[in-house]
Scaffold this active site. Structure first.
Site, PDB file in Angstrom:
ATOM      1  CB  SER A  38      22.327   5.900  29.056  1.00 12.59           C
ATOM      2  OG  SER A  38      21.152   6.652  28.828  1.00 12.59           O
ATOM      3  CG  ASN A  48      17.848   8.162  28.430  1.00 13.12           C
ATOM      4  OD1 ASN A  48      18.327   9.127  27.851  1.00 13.12           O
ATOM      5  ND2 ASN A  48      18.222   7.814  29.657  1.00 13.12           N
ATOM      6  CD  GLU A  75      12.060   2.525  34.696  1.00 11.68           C
ATOM      7  OE1 GLU A  75      10.880   2.743  34.386  1.00 11.68           O
ATOM      8  OE2 GLU A  75      13.022   3.140  34.172  1.00 11.68           O
ATOM      9  CG  HIS A 111      18.101   3.339  37.342  1.00 13.95           C
ATOM     10  ND1 HIS A 111      19.329   3.466  37.968  1.00 13.95           N
ATOM     11  CD2 HIS A 111      18.243   3.883  36.122  1.00 13.95           C
ATOM     12  CE1 HIS A 111      20.177   4.056  37.138  1.00 13.95           C
ATOM     13  NE2 HIS A 111      19.554   4.320  36.021  1.00 13.95           N
ATOM     14  CG  HIS A 139      17.051  -0.736  32.842  1.00 12.89           C
ATOM     15  ND1 HIS A 139      16.473   0.021  33.837  1.00 12.89           N
ATOM     16  CD2 HIS A 139      17.764   0.131  32.076  1.00 12.89           C
ATOM     17  CE1 HIS A 139      16.814   1.289  33.667  1.00 12.89           C
ATOM     18  NE2 HIS A 139      17.592   1.380  32.603  1.00 12.89           N
ATOM     19  CB  CYS A 149      15.063  13.993  32.744  1.00 13.10           C
ATOM     20  SG  CYS A 149      15.599  12.583  33.754  1.00 13.10           S
ATOM     21  CG  HIS A 192      22.301   3.447  33.583  1.00 15.03           C
ATOM     22  ND1 HIS A 192      21.162   2.764  33.234  1.00 15.03           N
ATOM     23  CD2 HIS A 192      22.864   2.709  34.593  1.00 15.03           C
ATOM     24  CE1 HIS A 192      21.049   1.673  33.970  1.00 15.03           C
ATOM     25  NE2 HIS A 192      22.070   1.628  34.803  1.00 15.03           N
TER      26      HIS A 192
END
Length: 303
Positions: free
Chosen positions: A224, A226, A134, A82, A132, A12, A42
């Protein structure tokens, strides 16, 4: 056997930016020690490729970014995609470190939104994954940000007069929906701001549109979020065989037996190079019934 590369897949924009900043930093500071505070994204192969550029990853299970920073005493520190808390950023400056902030713009946007609502005296409910980075950065903003991982967490909270609900950018759309509905049932005065990033959303939607698929390979790192969410969504969508793999060499021949339609996708932090190797191996298998073993050229991982 039909091989279906799912679109979109691969890096991304936030990951591309983080990797480009890492490469730029390595060129600009050839005489400095360079550290990244945690995995820059990640994916362990991306981290290994950065280490070949002289960038050392500082990571330890169970340690916060603030605690990890204690291990860096001089040189350059790269904050990962993140996001990072103001406290960590300020501590790095006070330590005299050269700071490179590779935070994803979407992650930073969520932090800004949270701060805006805190200034309006809202309590913020933040839906995310425990530990995480983030989520760690957002929770550190204020004691008035409350971490939510499941509907049970909502039941433990008081009846606040006004509430804003938002989320980690890499969550599953279906996963946060049920939690948001529980928030709406409890709080009368509530603002809902779904912050799932577009890159995550469109990858999830692409998986939901797959039909008559016997097997799906999600190329990504086990860390990861996602990538893991893509696997979960595929299973919920009724795909009978779903595998999260790091490289083409993880594929086992017995997984492919009886599969006529095999799809391939990847997490937003997975190098396209690794995903392309998976596609190559599966196409070769469909023609020869044999699996290739491919070496990984580290020079292509940061492309």
């Amino acid at each position: 056997m039909e091989i279906i590369p799912v679109t979109p897949r691969g890096y991304c924009k936030g990951v591309v930016r983080a990797i480009n900043l890492a490469k730029k930093t390595a060129l600009e500071y050839p005489n400095e020690m360079i550290f990244m505070l945690g995995m820059i994204v990640h994916n362990k192969y991306v981290v290994e490729a950065c280490e070949l550029l002289g960038i050392q990853c500082v990571e330890e299970k169970g340690k916060t970014r603030l605690e990890l920073l204690d291990k860096i005493h001089s040189g350059v520190v790269i904050f990962t995609a993140h996001g990072i808390s103001d406290e960590v950023y300020q501590k790095a400056i006070e330590k005299g470190l050269i700071v490179v902030n590779a935070s994803c713009d979407d992650v930073t946007k969520t932090q800004i939104i949270v701060k805006e609502y805190l200034e309006k005296d809202y309590e913020v409910l933040y839906i995310g994954k425990k530990f995480h980075p983030e989520a760690e950065a957002v929770i550190a903003i204020s004691d008035h940000v409350h971490f939510i991982e499941s509907k049970d967490d909502i039941n433990q909270l008081p009846d606040y007069p006004q509430v804003m609900v938002t989320n980690q950018t890499t969550m599953s759309i279906k996963e946060i929906y049920s939690i948001i509905e529980a928030c709406k049932a409890k709080y009368k005065h509530i603002v809902i701001l779904d912050e799932i990033c577009n890159a995550t959303r469109i990858r999830q939607e692409a998986i939901e549109k797959l039909t008559d698929t016997d097997c799906l390979f999600v190329v990504g790192d086990p860390k990861s979020n996602n990538s893991n969410k893509l696997k979960e969504i595929a299973l919920l969508n009724g795909i009978p065989h779903v595998y999260l793999i790091e490289t083409s060499n993880d594929i086992q021949k017995n997984w492919l037996e009886g599969c006529d339609r095999i799809a391939i996708t990847s997490g937003a932090s997975t190098p396209t190079y690794l995903t392309n190797q998976v596609i190559e191996v599966l196409k070769h298998y469909s023609e020869s019934n044999e699996l290739l073993h491919l070496d990984i050229d580290m020079n292509h991982l940061l492309d």
